[in-house]
Design an enzyme around this catalytic site. Structure first.
Site, PDB file in Angstrom:
ATOM      1  N   CYS A 177       0.788  -1.315  -0.102  1.00 47.46           N
ATOM      2  CA  CYS A 177       0.063  -0.153  -0.062  1.00 47.46           C
ATOM      3  C   CYS A 177       0.903   1.390   0.223  1.00 47.46           C
ATOM      4  CB  CYS A 177      -0.808  -0.114   1.397  1.00 47.46           C
ATOM      5  SG  CYS A 177      -1.670   1.772   1.446  1.00 47.46           S
ATOM      6  N   GLU A 178       0.725   1.942  -0.987  1.00 46.75           N
ATOM      7  CA  GLU A 178       1.731   3.097  -1.041  1.00 46.75           C
ATOM      8  C   GLU A 178       1.208   4.423   0.120  1.00 46.75           C
ATOM      9  OE1 GLU A 178      -0.766   6.057  -4.301  1.00 46.75           O
ATOM     10  OE2 GLU A 178       1.034   4.782  -5.067  1.00 46.75           O
ATOM     11  N   HIS A 179       0.251   4.234   0.858  1.00 46.80           N
ATOM     12  CA  HIS A 179      -0.296   5.162   1.854  1.00 46.80           C
ATOM     13  C   HIS A 179       0.361   4.732   2.884  1.00 46.80           C
ATOM     14  CE1 HIS A 179      -3.910   5.627  -0.922  1.00 46.80           C
ATOM     15  NE2 HIS A 179      -3.007   6.281  -1.342  1.00 46.80           N
ATOM     16  N   HIS A 180       0.298   3.439   3.430  1.00 46.47           N
ATOM     17  CA  HIS A 180       0.848   3.375   4.769  1.00 46.47           C
ATOM     18  C   HIS A 180       2.119   2.245   4.641  1.00 46.47           C
ATOM     19  CE1 HIS A 180      -3.567   4.060   5.056  1.00 46.47           C
ATOM     20  NE2 HIS A 180      -2.983   4.752   6.076  1.00 46.47           N
ATOM     21  N   GLN A 218      -4.921  -0.638  -5.127  1.00 48.10           N
ATOM     22  CA  GLN A 218      -5.697  -1.475  -5.995  1.00 48.10           C
ATOM     23  C   GLN A 218      -6.159  -1.321  -7.383  1.00 48.10           C
ATOM     24  OE1 GLN A 218      -7.554  -4.472  -3.489  1.00 48.10           O
ATOM     25  NE2 GLN A 218      -8.826  -5.164  -5.292  1.00 48.10           N
ATOM     26  N   HIS A 246      -5.944  -5.718   2.290  1.00 45.77           N
ATOM     27  CA  HIS A 246      -5.300  -4.748   2.944  1.00 45.77           C
ATOM     28  C   HIS A 246      -5.285  -4.676   4.036  1.00 45.77           C
ATOM     29  CE1 HIS A 246      -5.918  -2.505  -1.246  1.00 45.77           C
ATOM     30  NE2 HIS A 246      -6.878  -3.352  -1.348  1.00 45.77           N
ATOM     31  N   CYS A 248      -3.758  -2.455   5.831  1.00 41.57           N
ATOM     32  CA  CYS A 248      -3.865  -1.094   6.338  1.00 41.57           C
ATOM     33  C   CYS A 248      -5.315  -0.978   6.881  1.00 41.57           C
ATOM     34  CB  CYS A 248      -3.650  -0.005   5.517  1.00 41.57           C
ATOM     35  SG  CYS A 248      -4.491  -0.050   3.972  1.00 41.57           S
TER      36      CYS A 248
END
Length: 286
Positions: A177-180, A218, A246, A248
């Site tokens: 996940c590019e956010h977390h 995704q 996910h 996250c």
């Protein structure tokens, strides 16, 4: 009026205060060296940037002038944005094996700082080699940046008189996940309707591996896989469905252990023909 009265009048009226004269902007501009003014006229500020890099002009404390519709920055059109998406599969690799070797020490140093920031002692026995291990693992998790889709496809496209649906389902997928920066994992289902050309089956899994081994969301991953197959084979249609968990959402935040995210991209007849789409969806559920 007597001379004495004149003297008294002048003494009673104090001399006006002298207000320092601030040179006007026009005067300041006239004082600029001719060379600098010529440079500004041609947009060569400091010999580095052209006029497009300068901020909009205006007097100090004054808002920059409003742009007219003709001067405003053009927004990307739908055709240009779709073109960039469809050509993304040809992008050069952004990282090499040599880059990995050069960046490994700095990545390990960054993980050492993270351990200290978490309140840990990087010098204790169990953590002595952790920064380097974590840096090496992160490079592996994102090894998709080292590969090009076009290299995978070029030697595996075959002319074949086949125009029935081809499906490869339940392809294992691991991503980040590019956010977390926590894992995403699940399964990918791919189907396409050939137009006299087919792709080696293992290459479909390789495409998934290349795009998933990057920092991702995704939704984008689903589309990248479908677009890559479309651009390489020019089939009648492509369908891609991803079911993923996910971390996250599982380990943090809402902490929903059994939640799954399903995304799909349908191109060509998979999007236009409901019967073809339903056939594909039925087969991947079976």
């Amino acid at each position: 009026m007597s001379p004495d009265a004149c003297v008294r009048t002048r003494s009673e009226n104090p001399s006006p205060k002298l207000t320092p004269q601030v040179p006007s902007l026009c005067a300041m501009e006239r004082a600029l060296p001719t060379q600098q003014k010529d440079a500004e006229a041609t947009g060569e500020l400091n010999g580095l940037f052209d006029a497009m890099m300068r901020k909009p002009g205006g007097r100090p404390g004054q808002a920059p002038p409003a742009q007219t519709p003709a001067e405003s920055t053009p927004q990307p059109t739908s055709s240009s944005s779709s073109c960039s998406v469809t050509e993304s599969w040809r992008e050069d690799r952004t990282r090499s094996v040599e880059d990995n070797e050069m960046s490994l020490p700095s990545l390990a140093t960054a993980y050492t700082s993270i351990l200290r920031g978490l309140g840990e002692d990087p010098l204790r026995q169990g953590l002595l080699k952790t920064p380097r291990r974590a840096a090496t693992a992160m490079q592996f998790f994102t090894k998709g940046y080292q590969e090009k889709i076009i290299d995978v496809m070029n030697d595996a496209i075959f002319d074949e008189d086949h125009d029935e649906m081809v499906i490869v389902k339940d392809i294992d997928m691991f991503s980040m996940c590019e956010h977390h920066l926590v894992p995403i994992f699940g399964r990918v289902h791919i189907g396409y309707l050939p137009d006299k050309r087919v792709l080696g089956l293992s290459k479909l899994a390789r495409i998934v591996e290349i795009y998933s081994r990057r920092l991702q969301v995704q939704e984008r991953l689903t589309k990248q896989i479908a677009v890559a197959i479309t651009e390489a084979l020019k089939p009648a249609g492509v369908g891609v469905v991803i079911e993923a968990t996910h971390m996250c959402m599982v380990m943090r935040g809402v902490q929903k252990m059994n939640s799954k995210t399903v995304t799909s991209t349908m191109l060509g007849v998979f999007r236009e023909d409901p019967k073809t789409r339903d056939e594909f969806l039925t087969l991947i559920r079976g």
